[in-house]
Design an enzyme around this catalytic site. Structure first.
Site, PDB file in Angstrom:
ATOM      1  N   GLY A  57     -45.905  44.559 -49.741  1.00 55.37           N
ATOM      2  CA  GLY A  57     -46.873  43.491 -49.600  1.00 55.37           C
ATOM      3  C   GLY A  57     -46.292  42.244 -48.965  1.00 55.37           C
ATOM      4  O   GLY A  57     -45.078  42.006 -49.001  1.00 55.37           O
ATOM      5  N   SER A  58     -47.161  41.438 -48.376  1.00 51.58           N
ATOM      6  CA  SER A  58     -46.753  40.130 -47.858  1.00 51.58           C
ATOM      7  C   SER A  58     -46.608  39.147 -49.023  1.00 51.58           C
ATOM      8  O   SER A  58     -46.981  39.427 -50.158  1.00 51.58           O
ATOM      9  CB  SER A  58     -47.797  39.613 -46.868  1.00 51.58           C
ATOM     10  OG  SER A  58     -47.888  40.463 -45.755  1.00 51.58           O
ATOM     11  N   GLY A  59     -46.064  37.978 -48.714  1.00 51.51           N
ATOM     12  CA  GLY A  59     -45.862  36.961 -49.735  1.00 51.51           C
ATOM     13  C   GLY A  59     -44.456  36.913 -50.269  1.00 51.51           C
ATOM     14  O   GLY A  59     -44.126  36.050 -51.086  1.00 51.51           O
ATOM     15  N   HIS A  60     -43.599  37.860 -49.814  1.00 49.08           N
ATOM     16  CA  HIS A  60     -42.209  37.922 -50.275  1.00 49.08           C
ATOM     17  C   HIS A  60     -41.228  37.524 -49.178  1.00 49.08           C
ATOM     18  O   HIS A  60     -40.023  37.768 -49.305  1.00 49.08           O
ATOM     19  CB  HIS A  60     -41.878  39.333 -50.755  1.00 49.08           C
ATOM     20  CG  HIS A  60     -42.787  39.852 -51.810  1.00 49.08           C
ATOM     21  ND1 HIS A  60     -42.960  39.210 -53.024  1.00 49.08           N
ATOM     22  CD2 HIS A  60     -43.590  40.940 -51.849  1.00 49.08           C
ATOM     23  CE1 HIS A  60     -43.822  39.888 -53.762  1.00 49.08           C
ATOM     24  NE2 HIS A  60     -44.228  40.935 -53.063  1.00 49.08           N
ATOM     25  N   ASP A 113     -47.496  51.245 -53.539  1.00 43.12           N
ATOM     26  CA  ASP A 113     -46.567  51.612 -52.472  1.00 43.12           C
ATOM     27  C   ASP A 113     -46.245  53.095 -52.527  1.00 43.12           C
ATOM     28  O   ASP A 113     -46.226  53.777 -51.497  1.00 43.12           O
ATOM     29  CB  ASP A 113     -45.287  50.783 -52.586  1.00 43.12           C
ATOM     30  CG  ASP A 113     -45.504  49.320 -52.290  1.00 43.12           C
ATOM     31  OD1 ASP A 113     -45.823  48.987 -51.136  1.00 43.12           O
ATOM     32  OD2 ASP A 113     -45.378  48.499 -53.212  1.00 43.12           O
ATOM     33  N   HIS A 222     -44.622  39.636 -58.685  1.00 47.20           N
ATOM     34  CA  HIS A 222     -46.067  39.451 -58.519  1.00 47.20           C
ATOM     35  C   HIS A 222     -46.673  38.747 -59.725  1.00 47.20           C
ATOM     36  O   HIS A 222     -47.895  38.668 -59.843  1.00 47.20           O
ATOM     37  CB  HIS A 222     -46.770  40.796 -58.316  1.00 47.20           C
ATOM     38  CG  HIS A 222     -46.165  41.634 -57.249  1.00 47.20           C
ATOM     39  ND1 HIS A 222     -45.433  42.772 -57.504  1.00 47.20           N
ATOM     40  CD2 HIS A 222     -46.168  41.483 -55.900  1.00 47.20           C
ATOM     41  CE1 HIS A 222     -45.014  43.296 -56.361  1.00 47.20           C
ATOM     42  NE2 HIS A 222     -45.447  42.523 -55.377  1.00 47.20           N
TER      43      HIS A 222
END
Length: 335
Positions: A57-60, A113, A222
């Site tokens: 996921g994005s945001g990392h 994932d 998360h």
């Protein structure tokens, strides 16, 4: 109360970020035609080389696409914020980096994932592309040691990706690259602490609540629940708490060498990270452990979450050589 972000619209944030990254790093990265969430290294894939595909996921950021480049990952499949990429960009990544020697999928152990990467692997197998999978499980807080296969993959990904990517660049076989990735994962341990929540671009609201004077040990990247919540302690005490869990499990001996990562979860500044690094060095010196390499900064973030994580990789001669192997990525370089 809504949070503030420099975005245009929450639903466009990931794609506009990717446009910006490709604009900033055209010598390192490109997107597969018609597949903007499949990001490939310009100088990584080549004939006869095992392809390494990472993602999540994005945001990392800079995880995951910041570690795409020569000597490290060949491609990254990009999902929405805190969400797995769907199979299509994963397939596009694997196809783009296929040099005829097989492809390794390497990513954190999260249900979404696993489902989507496995689906992609099954579809690629129908086209006779051999894919192997290794899950990173370095988060000590997320399951007991005897259930390591249930643990999450967090900031230790950086060292695990690094070792596997170097093995690919050195033209190891698919069997050997898979062995290295599994061994690197087994020797990597991470513990984190959260001080404040983050907020998703779509909601602009904190994704969990925590008291003004509280911290949470072991919280996931998360916002998954940690193992203990209590009053915020001084930096040395927090560092000791995280290190004690890692060292208890790592079982290193005097003279052993380690790689250290002090990672910001997003908004924790370098000043605080280096205060933690100071304490890590004191503790490892007391044990006679040698710091072979250290990374301090933003490597696996959670948007603007305040907090940090500590990762140790217990090195042997092979892992030391692979960690030292040169790489040139958009947001990370060695050598």
């Amino acid at each position: 109360m809504k949070t503030k972000k420099l975005i245009n619209a929450g639903e466009n944030a990931v794609d506009e970020m990717l446009e910006g990254i490709l604009s900033a790093h055209p010598d390192h990265l490109y997107a597969v035609d018609g597949m903007p969430r499949a990001i490939v290294a310009r100088h990584g894939p080549r004939q006869g080389k095992v392809g390494l595909v990472i993602g999540g996921g994005s945001g990392h950021e800079p995880s995951f696409l910041g570690f795409v480049g020569k000597g490290l990952a060949d491609a990254a499949a990009v999902g929405n914020v805190f969400a797995s990429p769907p199979p299509d960009p994963i397939i596009a990544c694997a196809t783009a980096v296929n040099g005829g020697a097989g492809v390794l999928f390497l990513y954190g152990n999260y249900a979404g994932d696993v489902m989507n990467f496995d689906m992609a692997a099954e579809m690629l197998a129908m086209d006779d592309l051999e894919v192997r999978t290794v899950l990173s499980t370095d988060d000590v807080a997320s399951a007991p040691a005897d259930q390591r296969e249930k643990r999450r993959g967090v900031a230790g990904n950086v060292f695990i990706f690094k070792a596997a990517g170097a093995a690919c660049d050195l033209m190891y076989s698919l069997d050997e690259v898979e062995r290295v990735a599994r061994f690197a994962n087994e020797r990597t341990y991470t513990m984190g602490v959260a001080l404040s929540p983050c907020s998703l671009p779509q909601t602009l609201k904190p994704n969990f609540a925590i008291g003004e004077s509280e911290m949470e040990i072991g919280m996931g990247i998360h916002g998954e629940p940690g193992v203990a919540r209590g009053e915020l302690a001084p930096a040395d005490a927090v560092t000791d708490t995280l290190l004690d869990k890692i060292l208890e499990e790592m079982k290193a001996s005097a003279g052993d060498r380690v790689a250290v990562l002090i990672n910001s979860l997003g908004s924790t500044p370098l000043m605080e990270l280096y205060i933690m690094m100071r304490r890590v060095k004191q503790r490892l010196d007391q044990m006679g452990l040698v710091i072979h390499t250290s990374l301090v900064g933003n490597y696996c973030t959670s948007l603007e979450m305040a907090g940090a994580s500590i990762t140790l990789m217990h090195l042997d001669h092979e892992l030391q050589r692979l960690i030292d192997h040169p790489c040139d990525c958009a947001m990370f370089r060695v050598g």
